[in-house]
Design an enzyme around this catalytic site. Structure first.
Site, short mmCIF file in Angstrom:
data_model
loop_
_atom_site.label_atom_id
_atom_site.label_comp_id
_atom_site.label_asym_id
_atom_site.label_seq_id
_atom_site.Cartn_x
_atom_site.Cartn_y
_atom_site.Cartn_z
CG HIS A 253 71.12 -52.41 -5.13
ND1 HIS A 253 71.24 -52.83 -6.56
CD2 HIS A 253 69.71 -52.32 -4.99
CE1 HIS A 253 69.83 -52.81 -7.17
NE2 HIS A 253 69.07 -52.56 -5.92
CD GLU A 254 68.87 -52.83 -1.03
OE1 GLU A 254 68.10 -52.12 -1.15
OE2 GLU A 254 68.84 -54.07 -1.76
CG HIS B 111 67.07 -48.75 -3.38
ND1 HIS B 111 66.88 -48.33 -4.69
CD2 HIS B 111 67.08 -50.07 -3.32
CE1 HIS B 111 66.93 -49.31 -5.41
NE2 HIS B 111 67.05 -50.47 -4.63
#
Length: 246
Positions: A125-126, A129
């Site tokens: 998920h990160e 980003h």
């Protein structure tokens, strides 16, 4: 600060512009960000920190989602280094990780990540980003639509909304459930790190949803499972195979 896996983000209250408190951009959820770094000896005494480091290493070495994103970041000119770009820290009880755009660093909440599967999902998920931060001029702090777009992509491509994860959350649905999950988790993530109303978060997500949901870079497909992620990784490695000598 972008973030992932907000389990129970605080509700945002509606306030007049003149009464609204200054937004801390989610840093309140990551208190160790403002503390003086501890020595390696002190940190090594904490089981959470050691376990976090070991799980992180295993994710980066073996997880197909993470491996694809690391390769994509490298090809985009943003090589990720373990010691520089990841930090295991204690966080607020409602979050599992975050992307600190000010330092280009991924925060992993060592007190909240207890299982390898959870670590895999948070890191992926990160890293999404981080990939968005690398490839685009994302205004994380002032443009809520930019944040919404990256949160939509992270929820869509990281495995957050796989069938098994939704069943574990006791959420079931048939037609369009994946899109519903992505939308809901994007809104929750925005509310966790920005002092905006739920209506503002929903509006931002809805306005960019179609474009950002269909932006599948660097996977090229929605990876609903590790098998999908492995196929996407092989496809990514072979993207330039037939054009390299042209």
């Amino acid at each position: 600060m972008g973030q992932g896996d907000a389990e129970s983000p605080p509700a945002a209250e509606k306030k007049g512009a003149e009464e609204e408190e200054e937004d801390d951009f989610g840093y309140r959820l990551f208190p160790d960000r403002n503390k003086k770094p501890q020595s390696f000896l002190v940190r090594s005494l904490f089981t959470f920190h050691n376990k976090c480091q070991l799980m992180l290493r295993l994710t980066l070495e073996t997880n197909p989602y993470a491996r694809l994103l690391l390769e994509a970041l490298k090809q985009s000119g943003c090589t990720v280094f373990n010691d520089r770009h990841f930090s295991c820290e204690n966080c607020d009880g409602c979050v599992s990780g975050g992307f600190d755009a000010a330092t280009s660093q991924i925060v992993l909440c060592q007190n909240n990540i207890r299982q390898q599967s959870h670590m895999n999902r948070v890191v992926t998920h990160e890293l999404i980003h981080a990939f968005d931060h690398c490839r685009a001029h994302v205004d994380w702090f002032k443009n809520v639509k930019h944040l919404a777009c990256s949160e939509i992509r992270a929820a869509n491509l990281s495995g957050d909304c796989t069938l098994m994860n939704e069943i574990a959350r006791f959420k079931f649905g048939l037609k369009g459930h994946h899109q519903t999950c992505v939308r809901d988790r994007a809104i929750r993530s925005i509310l966790a790190v920005r002092k905006v109303s739920k209506e503002t978060a929903e509006k931002a997500v809805d306005e960019v949803f179609d474009a950002c949901f269909n932006d599948l870079e660097p996977f090229g497909r929605i990876p609903h499972s590790k098998a999908d992620a492995k196929r996407a990784y092989r496809d990514f490695q072979n993207r330039d195979r037939y054009t390299a000598n042209l």
